[in-house]
Write a protein that holds these residues in place. Structure first.
Motif, PDB file in Angstrom:
ATOM      1  N   VAL A 227       7.579   6.150  -0.839  1.00 20.71           N
ATOM      2  CA  VAL A 227       8.828   5.361  -1.373  1.00 20.71           C
ATOM      3  C   VAL A 227       9.802   6.284  -1.577  1.00 20.71           C
ATOM      4  CG1 VAL A 227       9.989   3.813  -2.935  1.00 20.71           C
ATOM      5  CG2 VAL A 227       7.660   3.368  -2.294  1.00 20.71           C
ATOM      6  N   ALA A 228       9.635   7.380  -2.132  1.00 23.65           N
ATOM      7  CA  ALA A 228      10.640   8.401  -2.183  1.00 23.65           C
ATOM      8  C   ALA A 228      11.204   9.053  -1.063  1.00 23.65           C
ATOM      9  CB  ALA A 228       9.985   9.742  -3.021  1.00 23.65           C
ATOM     10  N   VAL A 229      10.256   9.183   0.172  1.00 26.72           N
ATOM     11  CA  VAL A 229      10.529   9.668   1.440  1.00 26.72           C
ATOM     12  C   VAL A 229      11.558   8.670   2.010  1.00 26.72           C
ATOM     13  CG1 VAL A 229       9.866  10.086   3.784  1.00 26.72           C
ATOM     14  CG2 VAL A 229       8.730  11.155   1.856  1.00 26.72           C
TER      15      VAL A 229
ATOM     16  N   GLY B  40       0.785  -1.275   0.010  1.00 28.09           N
ATOM     17  CA  GLY B  40      -0.123   0.200   0.132  1.00 28.09           C
ATOM     18  C   GLY B  40       0.903   1.383   0.092  1.00 28.09           C
ATOM     19  N   TYR B  41       2.065   1.281  -0.659  1.00 23.39           N
ATOM     20  CA  TYR B  41       2.887   2.318  -0.649  1.00 23.39           C
ATOM     21  C   TYR B  41       2.607   3.018  -2.139  1.00 23.39           C
ATOM     22  CZ  TYR B  41       5.663   0.676   3.356  1.00 23.39           C
ATOM     23  OH  TYR B  41       6.151   0.279   4.427  1.00 23.39           O
ATOM     24  N   LYS B  42       2.579   4.453  -1.759  1.00 23.26           N
ATOM     25  CA  LYS B  42       2.461   5.295  -2.815  1.00 23.26           C
ATOM     26  C   LYS B  42       3.819   5.664  -3.355  1.00 23.26           C
ATOM     27  CE  LYS B  42      -1.996   7.032  -1.471  1.00 23.26           C
ATOM     28  NZ  LYS B  42      -2.834   8.239  -1.006  1.00 23.26           N
TER      29      LYS B  42
ATOM     30  N   THR C 180      10.708  13.299  -8.152  1.00 22.15           N
ATOM     31  CA  THR C 180      11.088  13.534  -9.313  1.00 22.15           C
ATOM     32  C   THR C 180      12.094  12.265  -9.591  1.00 22.15           C
ATOM     33  OG1 THR C 180      10.277  15.699  -9.475  1.00 22.15           O
ATOM     34  CG2 THR C 180      12.051  14.834 -11.043  1.00 22.15           C
ATOM     35  N   THR C 181      13.027  12.161  -8.684  1.00 17.37           N
ATOM     36  CA  THR C 181      14.398  11.363  -8.803  1.00 17.37           C
ATOM     37  C   THR C 181      13.748   9.913  -8.705  1.00 17.37           C
ATOM     38  OG1 THR C 181      15.684  12.806  -7.674  1.00 17.37           O
ATOM     39  CG2 THR C 181      16.316  10.580  -7.860  1.00 17.37           C
ATOM     40  N   LEU C 182      12.779   9.588  -8.103  1.00 16.50           N
ATOM     41  CA  LEU C 182      12.087   8.194  -7.935  1.00 16.50           C
ATOM     42  C   LEU C 182      11.622   8.081  -9.428  1.00 16.50           C
ATOM     43  CD1 LEU C 182      11.432   5.486  -6.294  1.00 16.50           C
ATOM     44  CD2 LEU C 182       9.211   6.694  -5.717  1.00 16.50           C
ATOM     45  N   GLY C 183      10.873   8.811  -9.758  1.00 14.53           N
ATOM     46  CA  GLY C 183      10.117   8.656 -11.114  1.00 14.53           C
ATOM     47  C   GLY C 183      11.270   8.266 -12.178  1.00 14.53           C
ATOM     48  N   ARG C 184      12.309   9.079 -12.041  1.00 13.73           N
ATOM     49  CA  ARG C 184      13.466   8.796 -12.938  1.00 13.73           C
ATOM     50  C   ARG C 184      14.195   7.397 -12.834  1.00 13.73           C
ATOM     51  NH1 ARG C 184      17.070  12.495 -11.421  1.00 13.73           N
ATOM     52  NH2 ARG C 184      15.469  14.212 -11.889  1.00 13.73           N
ATOM     53  N   ARG C 185      14.433   7.065 -11.561  1.00 18.25           N
ATOM     54  CA  ARG C 185      14.663   5.642 -11.207  1.00 18.25           C
ATOM     55  C   ARG C 185      14.030   4.606 -11.588  1.00 18.25           C
ATOM     56  NH1 ARG C 185      18.613   8.341  -9.286  1.00 18.25           N
ATOM     57  NH2 ARG C 185      19.405   8.314  -7.357  1.00 18.25           N
ATOM     58  N   LEU C 186      12.593   4.970 -11.647  1.00 19.24           N
ATOM     59  CA  LEU C 186      11.727   3.600 -12.127  1.00 19.24           C
ATOM     60  C   LEU C 186      11.740   3.551 -13.521  1.00 19.24           C
ATOM     61  CD1 LEU C 186       8.657   4.534  -9.698  1.00 19.24           C
ATOM     62  CD2 LEU C 186      10.303   2.362  -9.621  1.00 19.24           C
TER      63      LEU C 186
END
Length: 71
Positions: free
Chosen positions: A30-32, A24-26, A39-45
């Motif tokens: 996960v970024a936190v 149930g994580y958004k 934005t960095t998480l989006g790039r990593r994904l």
């Protein structure tokens, strides 16, 4: 058309997305968790090979991701 991801990149991405949903994580959560911006998480994904070792270790611990065969 050949995928831009290696099989290990696809496997890691699949595990991350699957376990985010399972627990149930958004993305923001996960970024936190990883101490990075959304934005960095989006790039990593989009490019799973850019996750750092420390980030993968955190994902292993927090999302219960098994990476033995992925990295």
């Amino acid at each position: 058309m050949k995928s831009k991801f290696s099989s290990k990149d696809r496997e890691l991405l699949g595990e991350i997305i699957k376990n985010m949903t399972l627990y149930g994580y958004k993305r923001e959560d996960v970024a936190v968790m990883l101490h990075i911006s959304a934005t960095t998480l989006g790039r990593r994904l989009r490019e799973p090979s850019t996750f750092t070792v420390a980030e993968v270790r955190t994902l292993q611990e927090k999302l219960n991701i098994k990476t033995e065969n992925i990295i």
